[in-house]
Design an enzyme around this catalytic site. Structure first.
Site, PDB file in Angstrom:
ATOM      1  N   ASP A  12       0.912  -1.173   0.150  1.00  0.00           N
ATOM      2  CA  ASP A  12      -0.152   0.099   0.117  1.00  0.00           C
ATOM      3  C   ASP A  12       0.895   1.311  -0.114  1.00  0.00           C
ATOM      4  O   ASP A  12       0.795   2.183   0.884  1.00  0.00           O
ATOM      5  CB  ASP A  12      -0.889   0.006   1.139  1.00  0.00           C
ATOM      6  CG  ASP A  12      -2.074   1.032   1.218  1.00  0.00           C
ATOM      7  OD1 ASP A  12      -2.423   1.520   0.131  1.00  0.00           O
ATOM      8  OD2 ASP A  12      -2.525   1.410   2.129  1.00  0.00           O
ATOM      9  N   ILE A  13       1.784   1.370  -1.111  1.00  0.00           N
ATOM     10  CA  ILE A  13       2.613   2.763  -1.175  1.00  0.00           C
ATOM     11  C   ILE A  13       1.799   3.707  -1.714  1.00  0.00           C
ATOM     12  O   ILE A  13       1.280   3.682  -2.922  1.00  0.00           O
ATOM     13  CB  ILE A  13       3.883   2.392  -1.942  1.00  0.00           C
ATOM     14  CG1 ILE A  13       4.669   0.995  -1.160  1.00  0.00           C
ATOM     15  CG2 ILE A  13       4.791   3.510  -2.004  1.00  0.00           C
ATOM     16  CD1 ILE A  13       5.577   1.517  -0.134  1.00  0.00           C
TER      17      ILE A  13
END
Length: 373
Positions: free
Chosen positions: A228-229
Site C-alpha cells: 500500500d505505497i
C-alpha cells in the site's frame, strides 16, 4: 472466503473500532503506563490510529527509551485482529527494516512484555499496539517534483530488494480484500457504483484482470511486499543542504497491508497512487524509471502494468464507495474518488492513444527521463 484465523470483508460488516478519546487514554495508561498529555486522531481506513504525546512528569519505568517524537497507538479492525500471525509479521517486518536502514515505526512492548494485545472494545475484539512516532511530512503535503517521483521508485525497489530476505509463515495464507489478487471479488461490491458508464468501465477492468493476469500469476516473481505505497504512507523531509522545496523520501509507515504477493503488484500500486496524486498518467513513467534503475522488471511483467494499475484504481473506487455507504463520516476512504480516479481510469483506458504521445507508454517516458537527467 477466509484465511487462517481471519475473515474476508463481506458486504454489510462494520469492522472499525468504536472508541472515544477517554477510552484511548485509558488503554495507553493500562497497557503502556503512559499518561497522555496530548492526543491527536490520525487517518485510518478500517483501523483507528492516535498520536500520543506523553506527560514528561509521569515517567514510565517500563519504557526505558522514551520516544522523543511521541507514539502512535494503533487499534486494528475486528477482521484483521483475528489473524494474530499477521500482527506478529507486521511487528517483525518493522524491526527487520529498521535494522536495515529503512526508517519506519518500531513497535513498543506493553507492560506484559508483549508487542501487541487483544482488547475487548465496545463488545468486539481488537488488537492494540504502540509504535514509535516517526517524524516527517507526508508525501501528499509537499510540492511534487519529477525527482521526487523518481526517488520513490528507487525507494520502493530498494525496499523490495531488502524484503526478499524477509519471510513469515503468517503471510503465506493471508487473504485480504485490498490485495490486488482479490480483484475478482469486487463483483460482490460493485453494486455500489450507481453510474452505468462507470460500472461498465469497472466491469471491463475486472474481466480483463481475470483473463490477462490470473492465468499468468505463476510466472511472476513473488515475495513479501508492503502492499500500500501511497502518498499518505511515505514520509519526506527537506534535504539538509537543499532549499525550502527540495524534498527527499525519508521513510515508510503503515504495514497493515503486508502480504506474500507479487513484486510487480507493489510497483503497480505505487504507480497508481502517484498518478492519482499528480493527475497525470505520465507520472507512472517517472516511478518506473527509479524502480528499474534498482530492480529488474521482466518484459512480461511490464506488459501487465496497464491492467494492474486499472485494477487498483477500480478496487480503490469500488471499496471506497462501499465504505462510505457503510460509514458516511470516513472521508479518508474517498481520496481516490476526490483525486479524480474515474478520470484517470478513462485516460489510461483510452482505446487508441497517439503512438507518438501515449501517456501510458511508461517505458518510453522512463527512458526519456533517464536520458534527460
Amino acid at each position: 472466503m477466509s484465511d487462517k484465523g481471519g475473515l474476508i470483508l463481506e458486504p454489510g460488516k462494520v469492522i472499525r473500532p468504536v472508541i472515544d478519546h477517554d477510552g484511548v487514554k485509558l488503554l495507553a495508561e493500562r497497557l503502556y503506563g503512559i499518561s497522555v498529555l496530548e492526543l491527536i486522531e490520525l487517518n485510518g481506513y478500517d483501523d483507528k490510529n492516535y498520536k500520543l504525546i506523553e506527560d514528561p512528569n509521569m515517567k514510565n519505568p517500563l519504557i526505558t527509551n522514551h520516544s522523543a517524537n511521541g507514539y502512535v497507538l494503533k487499534i486494528m479492525n475486528s477482521i484483521d485482529s483475528q489473524n494474530l500471525s499477521v500482527v506478529e509479521a507486521q511487528n517483525e517486518i518493522m524491526n527487520f527494516l529498521s535494522t536495515r536502514s529503512v526508517s519506519c515505526p518500531k513497535p513498543i512492548r506493553n507492560v506484559f512484555g508483549h508487542l501487541h494485545s487483544v482488547e475487548s472494545i465496545s463488545g468486539k475484539q481488537h488488537v492494540v499496539r504502540l509504535l514509535e512516532y516517526i517524524p516527517g511530512e507526508l508525501l501528499k503535503d509537499v510540492p511534487r517534483s519529477e525527482a521526487l517521483f523518481y526517488q520513490l521508485g528507487e525507494f520502493v525497489a530498494n525496499l523490495d530488494n531488502k524484503l526478499q530476505n524477509f519471510n513469515h509463515s503468517g503471510l503465506v495464507s493471508r487473504e485480504h480484500i485490498w490485495m490486488l489478487s482479490k480483484v475478482p471479488d469486487l463483483d460482490k461490491f460493485k453494486y455500489v457504483i450507481k453510474d452505468a458508464e462507470k460500472l461498465d468501465l469497472a466491469e471491463e477492468v475486472i474481466e480483463e484482470f481475470k483473463y490477462a493476469v490470473l492465468p499468468r500469476l505463476d510466472e511472476l516473481e513473488k515475495g513479501v511486499i508492503h502492499g500500500d505505497i501511497n502518498e499518505m504512507n511515505i514520509l519526506v523531509g527537506l534535504k539538509p543542504e537543499g532549499s525550502k522545496t527540495d524534498y527527499r523520501i525519508t521513510g515508510v509507515i503503515d504495514f497493515g497491508d503486508i502480504q506474500y504477493s507479487y513484486y510487480v503488484f507493489e510497483l503497480a500500486i505505487t504507480m497508481t497512487y502517484m498518478m492519482l496524486l499528480s493527475g497525470d498518467p505520465r507520472t507512472g513513467g517517472l516511478v518506473l524509471a527509479g524502480y528499474t534503475v534498482t530492480r529488474r522488471l521482466p518484459d512480461e511483467e511490464y506488459r501487465l502494468l496497464k491492467t494492474l494499475i486499472s485494477a487498483r484504481l477500480v478496487q480503490s473506487l469500488i471499496l471506497g464507495a462501499y465504505t462510505i455507504e457503510q460509514d458516511p463520516n470516513n472521508t479518508y476512504v474517498t481520496s481516490t474518488e476526490k483525486a479524480n480516479g474515474w478520470e484517470l481510469l478513462k485516460k489510461i483506458r483510452k482505446t487508441k492513444p497517439d503512438p507518438d504521445d501515449d501517456p501510458t507508454n511508461w517505458k518510453a517516458i522512463a527512458n526519456e527521463f533517464l536520458t534527460r537527467s
